[in-house]
Design a protein around this motif. Sequence first.
Motif, PDB file in Angstrom:
ATOM      1  N   MET A 107       0.524   3.633  -4.986  1.00 22.55           N
ATOM      2  CA  MET A 107      -0.580   2.820  -5.449  1.00 22.55           C
ATOM      3  C   MET A 107      -0.193   2.217  -6.770  1.00 22.55           C
ATOM      4  O   MET A 107       0.356   2.873  -7.627  1.00 22.55           O
ATOM      5  CB  MET A 107      -1.818   3.701  -5.624  1.00 22.55           C
ATOM      6  N   SER A 108      -0.447   0.940  -6.919  1.00 26.06           N
ATOM      7  CA  SER A 108      -0.214   0.290  -8.198  1.00 26.06           C
ATOM      8  C   SER A 108      -1.343  -0.691  -8.456  1.00 26.06           C
ATOM      9  O   SER A 108      -1.949  -1.216  -7.531  1.00 26.06           O
ATOM     10  CB  SER A 108       1.140  -0.420  -8.200  1.00 26.06           C
ATOM     11  N   LEU A 109      -1.614  -0.937  -9.739  1.00 27.08           N
ATOM     12  CA  LEU A 109      -2.689  -1.832 -10.140  1.00 27.08           C
ATOM     13  C   LEU A 109      -2.149  -2.778 -11.178  1.00 27.08           C
ATOM     14  O   LEU A 109      -1.484  -2.361 -12.122  1.00 27.08           O
ATOM     15  CB  LEU A 109      -3.864  -1.037 -10.716  1.00 27.08           C
ATOM     16  N   THR A 110      -2.410  -4.064 -10.994  1.00 25.91           N
ATOM     17  CA  THR A 110      -2.045  -5.032 -12.014  1.00 25.91           C
ATOM     18  C   THR A 110      -3.317  -5.567 -12.625  1.00 25.91           C
ATOM     19  O   THR A 110      -4.259  -5.923 -11.913  1.00 25.91           O
ATOM     20  CB  THR A 110      -1.209  -6.180 -11.408  1.00 25.91           C
ATOM     21  N   SER A 111      -3.366  -5.623 -13.935  1.00 26.73           N
ATOM     22  CA  SER A 111      -4.596  -6.014 -14.612  1.00 26.73           C
ATOM     23  C   SER A 111      -4.864  -7.509 -14.521  1.00 26.73           C
ATOM     24  O   SER A 111      -5.993  -7.934 -14.650  1.00 26.73           O
ATOM     25  CB  SER A 111      -4.549  -5.572 -16.075  1.00 26.73           C
TER      26      SER A 111
ATOM     27  N   ILE B  75      -1.825   0.125  -1.640  1.00 24.63           N
ATOM     28  CA  ILE B  75      -1.888   1.465  -1.084  1.00 24.63           C
ATOM     29  C   ILE B  75      -0.943   1.521   0.105  1.00 24.63           C
ATOM     30  O   ILE B  75      -0.953   0.627   0.952  1.00 24.63           O
ATOM     31  CB  ILE B  75      -3.320   1.801  -0.615  1.00 24.63           C
ATOM     32  N   GLU B  76      -0.147   2.558   0.160  1.00 25.08           N
ATOM     33  CA  GLU B  76       0.774   2.716   1.272  1.00 25.08           C
ATOM     34  C   GLU B  76       0.075   3.461   2.400  1.00 25.08           C
ATOM     35  O   GLU B  76      -0.336   4.608   2.246  1.00 25.08           O
ATOM     36  CB  GLU B  76       2.013   3.479   0.822  1.00 25.08           C
ATOM     37  N   LEU B  77      -0.070   2.771   3.543  1.00 28.92           N
ATOM     38  CA  LEU B  77      -0.693   3.348   4.725  1.00 28.92           C
ATOM     39  C   LEU B  77       0.300   3.290   5.882  1.00 28.92           C
ATOM     40  O   LEU B  77       1.105   2.365   5.970  1.00 28.92           O
ATOM     41  CB  LEU B  77      -1.947   2.564   5.130  1.00 28.92           C
ATOM     42  N   SER B  78       0.188   4.243   6.788  1.00 24.26           N
ATOM     43  CA  SER B  78       0.980   4.167   8.007  1.00 24.26           C
ATOM     44  C   SER B  78       0.370   3.098   8.913  1.00 24.26           C
ATOM     45  O   SER B  78      -0.760   2.643   8.692  1.00 24.26           O
ATOM     46  CB  SER B  78       0.992   5.518   8.718  1.00 24.26           C
ATOM     47  N   VAL B  79       1.099   2.705   9.930  1.00 25.08           N
ATOM     48  CA  VAL B  79       0.579   1.711  10.879  1.00 25.08           C
ATOM     49  C   VAL B  79      -0.686   2.244  11.538  1.00 25.08           C
ATOM     50  O   VAL B  79      -1.682   1.516  11.681  1.00 25.08           O
ATOM     51  CB  VAL B  79       1.651   1.363  11.943  1.00 25.08           C
ATOM     52  N   ASN B  80      -0.679   3.500  11.920  1.00 27.22           N
ATOM     53  CA  ASN B  80      -1.865   4.094  12.553  1.00 27.22           C
ATOM     54  C   ASN B  80      -3.056   4.088  11.606  1.00 27.22           C
ATOM     55  O   ASN B  80      -4.189   3.820  12.021  1.00 27.22           O
ATOM     56  CB  ASN B  80      -1.568   5.512  13.017  1.00 27.22           C
ATOM     57  N   GLU B  81      -2.831   4.413  10.332  1.00 33.16           N
ATOM     58  CA  GLU B  81      -3.926   4.413   9.356  1.00 33.16           C
ATOM     59  C   GLU B  81      -4.476   3.010   9.157  1.00 33.16           C
ATOM     60  O   GLU B  81      -5.697   2.814   9.089  1.00 33.16           O
ATOM     61  CB  GLU B  81      -3.440   4.987   8.025  1.00 33.16           C
ATOM     62  N   ALA B  82      -3.594   2.018   9.076  1.00 30.44           N
ATOM     63  CA  ALA B  82      -4.043   0.636   8.910  1.00 30.44           C
ATOM     64  C   ALA B  82      -4.848   0.172  10.120  1.00 30.44           C
ATOM     65  O   ALA B  82      -5.871  -0.506   9.974  1.00 30.44           O
ATOM     66  CB  ALA B  82      -2.843  -0.277   8.681  1.00 30.44           C
ATOM     67  N   MET B  83      -4.397   0.536  11.305  1.00 29.26           N
ATOM     68  CA  MET B  83      -5.128   0.156  12.518  1.00 29.26           C
ATOM     69  C   MET B  83      -6.478   0.858  12.579  1.00 29.26           C
ATOM     70  O   MET B  83      -7.477   0.269  13.003  1.00 29.26           O
ATOM     71  CB  MET B  83      -4.296   0.466  13.757  1.00 29.26           C
TER      72      MET B  83
ATOM     73  N   LYS C  15      -9.503   8.355   2.662  1.00 32.85           N
ATOM     74  CA  LYS C  15      -9.282   9.195   1.494  1.00 32.85           C
ATOM     75  C   LYS C  15      -8.252   8.553   0.559  1.00 32.85           C
ATOM     76  O   LYS C  15      -8.440   8.537  -0.655  1.00 32.85           O
ATOM     77  CB  LYS C  15      -8.813  10.584   1.935  1.00 32.85           C
ATOM     78  N   LYS C  16      -7.183   7.999   1.123  1.00 33.02           N
ATOM     79  CA  LYS C  16      -6.170   7.322   0.307  1.00 33.02           C
ATOM     80  C   LYS C  16      -6.770   6.130  -0.427  1.00 33.02           C
ATOM     81  O   LYS C  16      -6.518   5.925  -1.615  1.00 33.02           O
ATOM     82  CB  LYS C  16      -5.011   6.834   1.178  1.00 33.02           C
ATOM     83  N   VAL C  17      -7.585   5.352   0.274  1.00 35.67           N
ATOM     84  CA  VAL C  17      -8.212   4.181  -0.342  1.00 35.67           C
ATOM     85  C   VAL C  17      -9.163   4.608  -1.447  1.00 35.67           C
ATOM     86  O   VAL C  17      -9.149   4.058  -2.557  1.00 35.67           O
ATOM     87  CB  VAL C  17      -8.942   3.329   0.725  1.00 35.67           C
ATOM     88  N   ASN C  18      -9.990   5.600  -1.181  1.00 38.29           N
ATOM     89  CA  ASN C  18     -10.948   6.078  -2.186  1.00 38.29           C
ATOM     90  C   ASN C  18     -10.246   6.628  -3.416  1.00 38.29           C
ATOM     91  O   ASN C  18     -10.660   6.363  -4.550  1.00 38.29           O
ATOM     92  CB  ASN C  18     -11.872   7.136  -1.588  1.00 38.29           C
ATOM     93  N   GLU C  19      -9.182   7.391  -3.217  1.00 38.88           N
ATOM     94  CA  GLU C  19      -8.444   7.951  -4.348  1.00 38.88           C
ATOM     95  C   GLU C  19      -7.795   6.848  -5.170  1.00 38.88           C
ATOM     96  O   GLU C  19      -7.789   6.897  -6.406  1.00 38.88           O
ATOM     97  CB  GLU C  19      -7.388   8.937  -3.859  1.00 38.88           C
ATOM     98  N   ALA C  20      -7.257   5.837  -4.504  1.00 40.12           N
ATOM     99  CA  ALA C  20      -6.621   4.731  -5.214  1.00 40.12           C
ATOM    100  C   ALA C  20      -7.640   3.933  -6.015  1.00 40.12           C
ATOM    101  O   ALA C  20      -7.392   3.564  -7.169  1.00 40.12           O
ATOM    102  CB  ALA C  20      -5.895   3.822  -4.230  1.00 40.12           C
ATOM    103  N   LEU C  21      -8.794   3.672  -5.414  1.00 41.37           N
ATOM    104  CA  LEU C  21      -9.847   2.954  -6.135  1.00 41.37           C
ATOM    105  C   LEU C  21     -10.346   3.752  -7.328  1.00 41.37           C
ATOM    106  O   LEU C  21     -10.559   3.210  -8.414  1.00 41.37           O
ATOM    107  CB  LEU C  21     -11.008   2.646  -5.191  1.00 41.37           C
ATOM    108  N   GLU C  22     -10.541   5.029  -7.125  1.00 43.05           N
ATOM    109  CA  GLU C  22     -11.013   5.887  -8.211  1.00 43.05           C
ATOM    110  C   GLU C  22     -10.010   5.902  -9.363  1.00 43.05           C
ATOM    111  O   GLU C  22     -10.380   5.781 -10.528  1.00 43.05           O
ATOM    112  CB  GLU C  22     -11.235   7.292  -7.671  1.00 43.05           C
ATOM    113  N   ALA C  23      -8.734   6.044  -9.035  1.00 44.13           N
ATOM    114  CA  ALA C  23      -7.698   6.050 -10.068  1.00 44.13           C
ATOM    115  C   ALA C  23      -7.650   4.717 -10.796  1.00 44.13           C
ATOM    116  O   ALA C  23      -7.512   4.674 -12.025  1.00 44.13           O
ATOM    117  CB  ALA C  23      -6.343   6.369  -9.444  1.00 44.13           C
ATOM    118  N   ALA C  24      -7.794   3.626 -10.069  1.00 44.90           N
ATOM    119  CA  ALA C  24      -7.750   2.303 -10.685  1.00 44.90           C
ATOM    120  C   ALA C  24      -8.958   2.075 -11.583  1.00 44.90           C
ATOM    121  O   ALA C  24      -8.827   1.544 -12.685  1.00 44.90           O
ATOM    122  CB  ALA C  24      -7.684   1.225  -9.607  1.00 44.90           C
ATOM    123  N   LEU C  25     -10.132   2.473 -11.131  1.00 48.04           N
ATOM    124  CA  LEU C  25     -11.334   2.259 -11.929  1.00 48.04           C
ATOM    125  C   LEU C  25     -11.329   3.101 -13.192  1.00 48.04           C
ATOM    126  O   LEU C  25     -11.738   2.647 -14.255  1.00 48.04           O
ATOM    127  CB  LEU C  25     -12.577   2.552 -11.094  1.00 48.04           C
ATOM    128  N   PHE C  26     -10.871   4.340 -13.097  1.00 40.61           N
ATOM    129  CA  PHE C  26     -10.826   5.185 -14.282  1.00 40.61           C
ATOM    130  C   PHE C  26      -9.745   4.737 -15.237  1.00 40.61           C
ATOM    131  O   PHE C  26      -9.840   4.938 -16.433  1.00 40.61           O
ATOM    132  CB  PHE C  26     -10.636   6.655 -13.917  1.00 40.61           C
TER     133      PHE C  26
END
Length: 67
Positions: free
Chosen positions: A1-5, A12-20, A40-51
């Motif tokens: 996960m990376s965030l640019t201001s 967010i890195e997802l597997s093909v199955n997760e993306a589908m 869960k990956k998306v929520n954790e990434a958003l939470e980390a980015a917002l904080f």
Amino acid sequence: MSLTSEDNKIRIELSVNEAMALGLGVRYAADSSVATNARKKVNEALEAALFQIQPRQPQLHYELIEA
């Protein structure tokens, strides 16, 4: 996960199955936790980015405390 201001995007890195599972709503009978793990990956990434952008710091209002 990376965030640019500059553009406020997260990656967010997802597997093909997760993306589908997230994008198309595909359900996997053999592994029902695929969509859950992806969310869960998306929520954790958003939470980390917002904080990271707006850290929450509790404020104590000393003037409201009675001695």
